[in-house]
Design a protein around this motif. Structure first.
Motif, mmCIF file in Angstrom:
data_model
loop_
_atom_site.group_PDB
_atom_site.id
_atom_site.type_symbol
_atom_site.label_atom_id
_atom_site.label_comp_id
_atom_site.label_asym_id
_atom_site.label_seq_id
_atom_site.Cartn_x
_atom_site.Cartn_y
_atom_site.Cartn_z
ATOM 1 N N THR A 170 0.833 -1.205 0.000
ATOM 2 C CA THR A 170 0.000 0.000 0.000
ATOM 3 C C THR A 170 0.860 1.244 0.000
ATOM 4 O O THR A 170 0.616 2.197 -0.738
ATOM 5 C CB THR A 170 -0.914 -0.002 1.245
ATOM 6 O OG1 THR A 170 -1.721 -1.177 1.204
ATOM 7 C CG2 THR A 170 -1.808 1.219 1.253
ATOM 8 N N ALA A 171 1.904 1.240 0.843
ATOM 9 C CA ALA A 171 2.780 2.402 0.906
ATOM 10 C C ALA A 171 3.457 2.646 -0.430
ATOM 11 O O ALA A 171 3.586 3.780 -0.881
ATOM 12 C CB ALA A 171 3.833 2.194 2.002
ATOM 13 N N GLN A 172 3.875 1.553 -1.098
ATOM 14 C CA GLN A 172 4.545 1.692 -2.401
ATOM 15 C C GLN A 172 3.584 2.255 -3.434
ATOM 16 O O GLN A 172 3.936 3.128 -4.222
ATOM 17 C CB GLN A 172 5.074 0.335 -2.843
ATOM 18 C CG GLN A 172 5.905 0.408 -4.128
ATOM 19 C CD GLN A 172 6.468 -0.934 -4.509
ATOM 20 O OE1 GLN A 172 6.056 -1.968 -4.007
ATOM 21 N NE2 GLN A 172 7.423 -0.925 -5.404
ATOM 22 N N ASN A 202 1.004 4.098 -2.842
ATOM 23 C CA ASN A 202 0.533 5.428 -2.501
ATOM 24 C C ASN A 202 1.643 6.473 -2.498
ATOM 25 O O ASN A 202 1.401 7.639 -2.217
ATOM 26 C CB ASN A 202 -0.134 5.412 -1.119
ATOM 27 C CG ASN A 202 -1.406 4.600 -1.113
ATOM 28 O OD1 ASN A 202 -1.857 4.172 -2.159
ATOM 29 N ND2 ASN A 202 -1.981 4.388 0.064
ATOM 30 N N ASN A 230 4.836 8.502 -1.037
ATOM 31 C CA ASN A 230 5.366 8.842 0.277
ATOM 32 C C ASN A 230 4.300 8.632 1.341
ATOM 33 O O ASN A 230 3.256 9.259 1.319
ATOM 34 C CB ASN A 230 5.819 10.303 0.256
ATOM 35 C CG ASN A 230 6.598 10.667 1.493
ATOM 36 O OD1 ASN A 230 6.464 10.038 2.537
ATOM 37 N ND2 ASN A 230 7.422 11.687 1.367
ATOM 38 N N ASN A 231 4.587 7.754 2.316
ATOM 39 C CA ASN A 231 3.605 7.407 3.326
ATOM 40 C C ASN A 231 3.848 8.139 4.641
ATOM 41 O O ASN A 231 3.244 7.798 5.650
ATOM 42 C CB ASN A 231 3.623 5.890 3.571
ATOM 43 C CG ASN A 231 2.262 5.349 3.934
ATOM 44 O OD1 ASN A 231 1.243 5.905 3.543
ATOM 45 N ND2 ASN A 231 2.236 4.276 4.685
ATOM 46 N N GLN A 232 4.705 9.148 4.656
ATOM 47 C CA GLN A 232 5.016 9.856 5.883
ATOM 48 C C GLN A 232 3.801 10.550 6.461
ATOM 49 O O GLN A 232 3.658 10.641 7.686
ATOM 50 C CB GLN A 232 6.137 10.873 5.634
ATOM 51 C CG GLN A 232 7.496 10.224 5.388
ATOM 52 C CD GLN A 232 8.595 11.251 5.189
ATOM 53 O OE1 GLN A 232 8.324 12.434 5.026
ATOM 54 N NE2 GLN A 232 9.824 10.794 5.195
ATOM 55 N N THR A 245 0.683 9.528 6.343
ATOM 56 C CA THR A 245 -0.109 8.518 7.034
ATOM 57 C C THR A 245 0.474 8.212 8.401
ATOM 58 O O THR A 245 -0.251 8.123 9.398
ATOM 59 C CB THR A 245 -0.176 7.223 6.203
ATOM 60 O OG1 THR A 245 -0.740 7.527 4.926
ATOM 61 C CG2 THR A 245 -1.041 6.180 6.883
ATOM 62 N N GLY A 265 -7.454 6.530 7.092
ATOM 63 C CA GLY A 265 -6.553 6.600 5.953
ATOM 64 C C GLY A 265 -7.021 7.536 4.857
ATOM 65 O O GLY A 265 -6.262 7.842 3.925
ATOM 66 N N ARG A 313 -7.034 10.630 -0.226
ATOM 67 C CA ARG A 313 -6.146 9.687 0.449
ATOM 68 C C ARG A 313 -5.111 10.451 1.258
ATOM 69 O O ARG A 313 -4.410 11.326 0.725
ATOM 70 C CB ARG A 313 -5.471 8.785 -0.580
ATOM 71 C CG ARG A 313 -4.661 7.642 0.023
ATOM 72 C CD ARG A 313 -4.339 6.582 -1.016
ATOM 73 N NE ARG A 313 -3.662 7.117 -2.180
ATOM 74 C CZ ARG A 313 -3.683 6.554 -3.393
ATOM 75 N NH1 ARG A 313 -4.358 5.440 -3.594
ATOM 76 N NH2 ARG A 313 -3.020 7.100 -4.393
ATOM 77 N N ALA A 346 -2.253 9.446 2.554
ATOM 78 C CA ALA A 346 -0.856 9.105 2.272
ATOM 79 C C ALA A 346 -0.205 10.024 1.245
ATOM 80 O O ALA A 346 0.944 10.425 1.414
ATOM 81 C CB ALA A 346 -0.755 7.653 1.809
ATOM 82 N N ASP A 347 -0.925 10.358 0.181
ATOM 83 C CA ASP A 347 -0.327 11.183 -0.872
ATOM 84 C C ASP A 347 -1.188 12.376 -1.271
ATOM 85 O O ASP A 347 -0.890 13.055 -2.238
ATOM 86 C CB ASP A 347 -0.025 10.336 -2.109
ATOM 87 C CG ASP A 347 -1.266 9.606 -2.630
ATOM 88 O OD1 ASP A 347 -2.357 9.803 -2.065
ATOM 89 O OD2 ASP A 347 -1.124 8.829 -3.595
#
Length: 320
Positions: A20-22, A24, A26-28, A30, A92, A107, A109-110
């Protein structure tokens, strides 16, 4: 035939989170939101944005502006004067709406706008339905609107259905009773959902009178099977089973939003200082908890799970 070995549950979860992080980017963001012990999600109108800010420091850890997102330039005006923001899908995502007529699912995350659409009619509230579709409420337009959350063809070619309602200001899904609540002026309405992914619709179930007039905010009371309800003069708790209202022990009159979060978190309200906005968030007794000079806060809510409306650990899902 050789059997496949199943992955341990913990390893499977880690792989899923990594994927999911990949996907989305940069997951910083989140991680920052998840790590924040006391955060508010705020509809902030001075810069037409949604903000997640820490209490009591006021530090902004996340913000979304339509002009900095994938919203088309011609549609940025739809998101003027944000009027509500709710954390959804296990915190999220943010579901927001604006008086300019727009509704968006973002979202964290991004900051990508996964879906957005035009509602019109001074949009005051939006809600997720169990299959991922969205319903909104518009006040001057006097209607609810149901959308198929079509992430491939938005914002133009998506299915919508209007449902007339007087002075629409709020919508809340009741997961236990499988119905949608909306307090409209001096009446409470409940609707049944048809669970038709491609042609979503609502059918009115019950309607009954409320005390006072111009119902405004309707939002789950954290940890209880009840809803906060505000109007021009009072704040109530509404029991969706008995249909009874009890005046809440909260500062009264002209409250734009109420939010609670359980032990260690005070109940918070947004009460206008100027016209319809404020630069502070106060507790149930009127004590200041948060202030940012120059901000125009319309609504503020704690960043906590909402298990009244959504399953625990709910993840992003769309019907196809």
């Amino acid at each position: 035939m050789k059997k496949r070995r199943s992955l341990p549950a913990a390893l499977f979860c880690l792989l899923a989170i990594g994927a999911t992080a990949q996907n989305n980017g940069n997951n910083q963001d989140t991680l920052a939101v998840a790590a924040c012990k006391k955060c508010l999600v705020i509809a902030e109108q001075s810069q037409h944005r949604i903000v997640i800010a820490e209490v009591p420091s006021g530090r902004v850890i996340w913000e979304w502006k339509p002009e900095s997102s994938n919203v088309q330039p011609a549609h940025v005006k739809w998101f003027s004067n944000p009027s509500d923001a709710k954390m959804v899908y296990n915190n999220g995502y943010v579901l927001m709406n604006a008086s300019g007529g727009g509704v968006a699912l973002i979202r964290v995350a991004d900051k990508k706008t996964i879906f957005y659409a035009y509602v019109g009619g001074n949009t005051h509230s939006a809600e997720l339905l169990p299959d991922g579709n969205i319903v909104s409420a518009s006040s001057t337009g006097n209607y609810l609107m149901v959308f198929k959350t079509d992430t491939l063809h938005y914002p133009g070619d998506v299915y919508t259905k209007k449902i007339p309602i007087d002075f629409g200001h709020n919508v809340v899904w009741d997961a236990k009773q499988q119905r949608l609540w909306s307090a409209a002026r001096e009446h409470m309405h409940s609707f049944r959902y048809n669970f038709n992914c491609n042609a979503p619709d609502l059918v009115q179930d019950t309607v009954f009178s409320l005390p006072g007039t111009e119902a405004h905010d309707l939002f789950p009371v954290y940890g209880e099977n009840s809803l906060w309800l505000t109007n021009t003069t009072n704040v109530y708790k509404f029991d969706p089973v008995t249909l009874k209202l009890t005046q809440a022990d909260v500062v009264q009159a002209n409250i734009k939003s109420v939010s609670s979060a359980g032990n260690g978190f005070p109940t918070i309200v947004a009460r206008p200082k100027v016209s319809w906005w404020t630069d502070e968030v106060i507790d149930a007794k009127g004590k200041r908890l948060f202030i940012r000079k120059g901000w125009k806060i319309y609504k503020a809510r704690w960043v906590v799970p909402n298990t009244f409306s959504y399953p625990a650990g709910d993840q992003m899902h769309l019907c196809r």
